[in-house]
Design a protein around this motif. Structure first.
Motif, PDB file in Angstrom:
ATOM      1  N   ILE A  53     -25.753 -40.885 -44.682  1.00  0.00           N
ATOM      2  CA  ILE A  53     -27.029 -40.830 -45.400  1.00  0.00           C
ATOM      3  C   ILE A  53     -27.072 -39.572 -46.259  1.00  0.00           C
ATOM      4  O   ILE A  53     -27.496 -39.604 -47.415  1.00  0.00           O
ATOM      5  N   GLN A  54     -26.614 -38.452 -45.718  1.00  0.00           N
ATOM      6  CA  GLN A  54     -26.593 -37.208 -46.489  1.00  0.00           C
ATOM      7  C   GLN A  54     -25.623 -37.320 -47.664  1.00  0.00           C
ATOM      8  O   GLN A  54     -25.898 -36.803 -48.752  1.00  0.00           O
ATOM      9  N   TYR A  55     -24.493 -38.016 -47.478  1.00  0.00           N
ATOM     10  CA  TYR A  55     -23.566 -38.221 -48.586  1.00  0.00           C
ATOM     11  C   TYR A  55     -24.253 -39.014 -49.701  1.00  0.00           C
ATOM     12  O   TYR A  55     -24.104 -38.709 -50.871  1.00  0.00           O
ATOM     13  N   GLN A  56     -24.975 -40.048 -49.305  1.00  0.00           N
ATOM     14  CA  GLN A  56     -25.673 -40.880 -50.296  1.00  0.00           C
ATOM     15  C   GLN A  56     -26.748 -40.079 -51.014  1.00  0.00           C
ATOM     16  O   GLN A  56     -26.903 -40.179 -52.235  1.00  0.00           O
ATOM     17  N   LEU A  57     -27.500 -39.295 -50.258  1.00  0.00           N
ATOM     18  CA  LEU A  57     -28.530 -38.454 -50.857  1.00  0.00           C
ATOM     19  C   LEU A  57     -27.885 -37.460 -51.822  1.00  0.00           C
ATOM     20  O   LEU A  57     -28.356 -37.276 -52.951  1.00  0.00           O
ATOM     21  N   GLY A  58     -26.791 -36.835 -51.387  1.00  0.00           N
ATOM     22  CA  GLY A  58     -26.085 -35.897 -52.259  1.00  0.00           C
ATOM     23  C   GLY A  58     -25.603 -36.564 -53.527  1.00  0.00           C
ATOM     24  O   GLY A  58     -25.711 -36.005 -54.624  1.00  0.00           O
ATOM     25  N   SER A  59     -25.099 -37.759 -53.397  1.00  0.00           N
ATOM     26  CA  SER A  59     -24.620 -38.499 -54.557  1.00  0.00           C
ATOM     27  C   SER A  59     -25.756 -38.826 -55.517  1.00  0.00           C
ATOM     28  O   SER A  59     -25.592 -38.747 -56.738  1.00  0.00           O
ATOM     29  N   ALA A  60     -26.888 -39.191 -54.964  1.00  0.00           N
ATOM     30  CA  ALA A  60     -28.058 -39.461 -55.815  1.00  0.00           C
ATOM     31  C   ALA A  60     -28.436 -38.201 -56.588  1.00  0.00           C
ATOM     32  O   ALA A  60     -28.731 -38.255 -57.779  1.00  0.00           O
ATOM     33  N   TYR A  61     -28.406 -37.064 -55.925  1.00  0.00           N
ATOM     34  CA  TYR A  61     -28.713 -35.804 -56.600  1.00  0.00           C
ATOM     35  C   TYR A  61     -27.677 -35.484 -57.673  1.00  0.00           C
ATOM     36  O   TYR A  61     -28.026 -34.959 -58.734  1.00  0.00           O
ATOM     37  N   VAL A  62     -26.414 -35.783 -57.428  1.00  0.00           N
ATOM     38  CA  VAL A  62     -25.381 -35.564 -58.457  1.00  0.00           C
ATOM     39  C   VAL A  62     -25.712 -36.409 -59.680  1.00  0.00           C
ATOM     40  O   VAL A  62     -25.674 -35.923 -60.818  1.00  0.00           O
ATOM     41  N   ASP A  63     -26.038 -37.670 -59.444  1.00  0.00           N
ATOM     42  CA  ASP A  63     -26.375 -38.561 -60.562  1.00  0.00           C
ATOM     43  C   ASP A  63     -27.572 -38.043 -61.347  1.00  0.00           C
ATOM     44  O   ASP A  63     -27.670 -38.259 -62.558  1.00  0.00           O
ATOM     45  N   MET A  64     -28.478 -37.345 -60.666  1.00  0.00           N
ATOM     46  CA  MET A  64     -29.671 -36.776 -61.309  1.00  0.00           C
ATOM     47  C   MET A  64     -29.388 -35.389 -61.875  1.00  0.00           C
ATOM     48  O   MET A  64     -30.261 -34.769 -62.447  1.00  0.00           O
ATOM     49  N   LYS A  65     -28.170 -34.884 -61.683  1.00  0.00           N
ATOM     50  CA  LYS A  65     -27.765 -33.545 -62.099  1.00  0.00           C
ATOM     51  C   LYS A  65     -28.583 -32.448 -61.412  1.00  0.00           C
ATOM     52  O   LYS A  65     -28.765 -31.362 -61.944  1.00  0.00           O
ATOM     53  N   ALA A  66     -29.053 -32.746 -60.207  1.00  0.00           N
ATOM     54  CA  ALA A  66     -29.759 -31.779 -59.357  1.00  0.00           C
ATOM     55  C   ALA A  66     -28.715 -31.180 -58.420  1.00  0.00           C
ATOM     56  O   ALA A  66     -28.655 -31.500 -57.233  1.00  0.00           O
ATOM     57  N   TYR A  67     -27.864 -30.327 -58.980  1.00  0.00           N
ATOM     58  CA  TYR A  67     -26.665 -29.884 -58.268  1.00  0.00           C
ATOM     59  C   TYR A  67     -26.953 -29.048 -57.026  1.00  0.00           C
ATOM     60  O   TYR A  67     -26.245 -29.182 -56.030  1.00  0.00           O
ATOM     61  N   ASP A  68     -27.951 -28.187 -57.068  1.00  0.00           N
ATOM     62  CA  ASP A  68     -28.250 -27.395 -55.871  1.00  0.00           C
ATOM     63  C   ASP A  68     -28.667 -28.296 -54.710  1.00  0.00           C
ATOM     64  O   ASP A  68     -28.266 -28.074 -53.565  1.00  0.00           O
ATOM     65  N   LYS A  69     -29.453 -29.304 -55.014  1.00  0.00           N
ATOM     66  CA  LYS A  69     -29.873 -30.247 -53.975  1.00  0.00           C
ATOM     67  C   LYS A  69     -28.691 -31.094 -53.505  1.00  0.00           C
ATOM     68  O   LYS A  69     -28.588 -31.423 -52.323  1.00  0.00           O
ATOM     69  N   ALA A  70     -27.816 -31.437 -54.424  1.00  0.00           N
ATOM     70  CA  ALA A  70     -26.621 -32.212 -54.059  1.00  0.00           C
ATOM     71  C   ALA A  70     -25.754 -31.412 -53.101  1.00  0.00           C
ATOM     72  O   ALA A  70     -25.282 -31.942 -52.090  1.00  0.00           O
ATOM     73  N   ILE A  71     -25.569 -30.139 -53.397  1.00  0.00           N
ATOM     74  CA  ILE A  71     -24.756 -29.286 -52.532  1.00  0.00           C
ATOM     75  C   ILE A  71     -25.358 -29.228 -51.138  1.00  0.00           C
ATOM     76  O   ILE A  71     -24.652 -29.373 -50.137  1.00  0.00           O
ATOM     77  N   ALA A  72     -26.673 -29.029 -51.061  1.00  0.00           N
ATOM     78  CA  ALA A  72     -27.327 -28.938 -49.749  1.00  0.00           C
ATOM     79  C   ALA A  72     -27.120 -30.215 -48.936  1.00  0.00           C
ATOM     80  O   ALA A  72     -26.790 -30.158 -47.744  1.00  0.00           O
ATOM     81  N   ALA A  73     -27.300 -31.377 -49.563  1.00  0.00           N
ATOM     82  CA  ALA A  73     -27.144 -32.648 -48.845  1.00  0.00           C
ATOM     83  C   ALA A  73     -25.684 -32.892 -48.451  1.00  0.00           C
ATOM     84  O   ALA A  73     -25.402 -33.288 -47.318  1.00  0.00           O
ATOM     85  N   LEU A  74     -24.762 -32.646 -49.375  1.00  0.00           N
ATOM     86  CA  LEU A  74     -23.346 -32.877 -49.071  1.00  0.00           C
ATOM     87  C   LEU A  74     -22.853 -31.919 -47.994  1.00  0.00           C
ATOM     88  O   LEU A  74     -22.123 -32.326 -47.082  1.00  0.00           O
ATOM     89  N   GLU A  75     -23.258 -30.659 -48.081  1.00  0.00           N
ATOM     90  CA  GLU A  75     -22.854 -29.703 -47.048  1.00  0.00           C
ATOM     91  C   GLU A  75     -23.429 -30.092 -45.686  1.00  0.00           C
ATOM     92  O   GLU A  75     -22.753 -29.973 -44.664  1.00  0.00           O
ATOM     93  N   LYS A  76     -24.668 -30.581 -45.668  1.00  0.00           N
ATOM     94  CA  LYS A  76     -25.262 -31.021 -44.400  1.00  0.00           C
ATOM     95  C   LYS A  76     -24.476 -32.203 -43.833  1.00  0.00           C
ATOM     96  O   LYS A  76     -24.175 -32.243 -42.637  1.00  0.00           O
ATOM     97  N   GLY A  77     -24.129 -33.141 -44.680  1.00  0.00           N
ATOM     98  CA  GLY A  77     -23.358 -34.295 -44.225  1.00  0.00           C
ATOM     99  C   GLY A  77     -21.984 -33.917 -43.718  1.00  0.00           C
ATOM    100  O   GLY A  77     -21.476 -34.514 -42.772  1.00  0.00           O
ATOM    101  N   LEU A  78     -21.386 -32.909 -44.330  1.00  0.00           N
ATOM    102  CA  LEU A  78     -20.040 -32.482 -43.943  1.00  0.00           C
ATOM    103  C   LEU A  78     -20.047 -31.428 -42.844  1.00  0.00           C
ATOM    104  O   LEU A  78     -18.987 -31.026 -42.371  1.00  0.00           O
ATOM    105  N   SER A  79     -21.218 -31.000 -42.416  1.00  0.00           N
ATOM    106  CA  SER A  79     -21.320 -29.914 -41.434  1.00  0.00           C
ATOM    107  C   SER A  79     -20.743 -30.281 -40.063  1.00  0.00           C
ATOM    108  O   SER A  79     -20.389 -29.401 -39.287  1.00  0.00           O
ATOM    109  N   SER A  80     -20.620 -31.559 -39.787  1.00  0.00           N
ATOM    110  CA  SER A  80     -20.049 -31.982 -38.504  1.00  0.00           C
ATOM    111  C   SER A  80     -18.524 -31.912 -38.496  1.00  0.00           C
ATOM    112  O   SER A  80     -17.893 -32.304 -37.513  1.00  0.00           O
TER     113      SER A  80
END
Length: 140
Positions: A53-80
Motif C-alpha cells: 500500500i505504501q509503494y502504491q501511495l508513493g507511486s501516486a505521489y511520484v505521478d503527482m510530482k510530490a517527491y517529498d511525499k513519495a519518498i516518505a511513503a516509499l521509505e515507510k514501505g521499504l522500512s521492513s
C-alpha cells in the motif's frame, strides 16, 4: 513504474489510515488521472501499513510530482527491509525511490538505492537506467 500498478487496484478507500492531507492528495490524483476509484471497504482500510500500500501511495505521489511525499511513503514501505531478490514489488519500489532521489539531485542516496536493487536483481531495468544516469551526471 509502480504508477502503472495503480490501474490494477479496483478501489482505494480514503479512511482513517491516511492523514487528511494524504486523503486530499489521493482524491486529487484520482480526479486527475482516473487511476484510482474512491470507494469503501477494501485493502487500504484493512491493511494501511502493508508495504504494498505504501509503494502504491508513493507511486501516486511520484505521478503527482510530490517527491517529498513519495519518498516518505516509499521509505515507510521499504522500512521492513524486504528481500529485493524475492519481492519484485519491493525491488521496483526501491528503484522508484532511487529515481525520486535522482530527480531531487540526491545522487548518493540515488546511487545507494540503485546499487541495492542491482545487487538483488541485476536484470532490473529501472535500476540499471538509474545507475547509468547517476554515472552520466557525474561524467563517469
Amino acid at each position: 513504474m509502480l504508477g502503472k500498478a495503480l490501474a490494477g487496484i479496483a478501489a482505494i478507500a480514503i479512511g482513517s489510515c491516511f492523514s487528511a492531507a494524504q486523503a486530499q492528495d489521493l482524491k486529487l490524483y484520482a480526479f486527475s488521472s482516473g487511476a484510482l476509484t474512491i470507494g469503501k471497504g477494501n485493502l487500504v482500510n484493512n491493511a494501511p501499513n502493508e508495504p504494498a500500500i505504501q509503494y502504491q501511495l508513493g507511486s501516486a505521489y511520484v505521478d503527482m510530482k510530490a517527491y517529498d511525499k513519495a519518498i516518505a511513503a516509499l521509505e515507510k514501505g521499504l522500512s521492513s527491509q524486504p528481500n529485493l531478490a524475492t519481492d519484485p514489488l519491493a525491488a521496483e519500489a526501491a528503484a522508484t525511490l532511487g529515481s525520486v532521489y535522482f530527480a531531487q539531485g540526491r545522487m548518493p542516496e540515488a546511487e545507494a538505492q540503485f546499487t541495492r536493487v542491482l545487487a538483488a536483481k541485476p536484470e532490473n531495468a529501472g535500476a540499471t537506467l538509474g545507475m547509468a544516469k547517476v554515472h552520466f551526471s557525474r561524467n563517469d
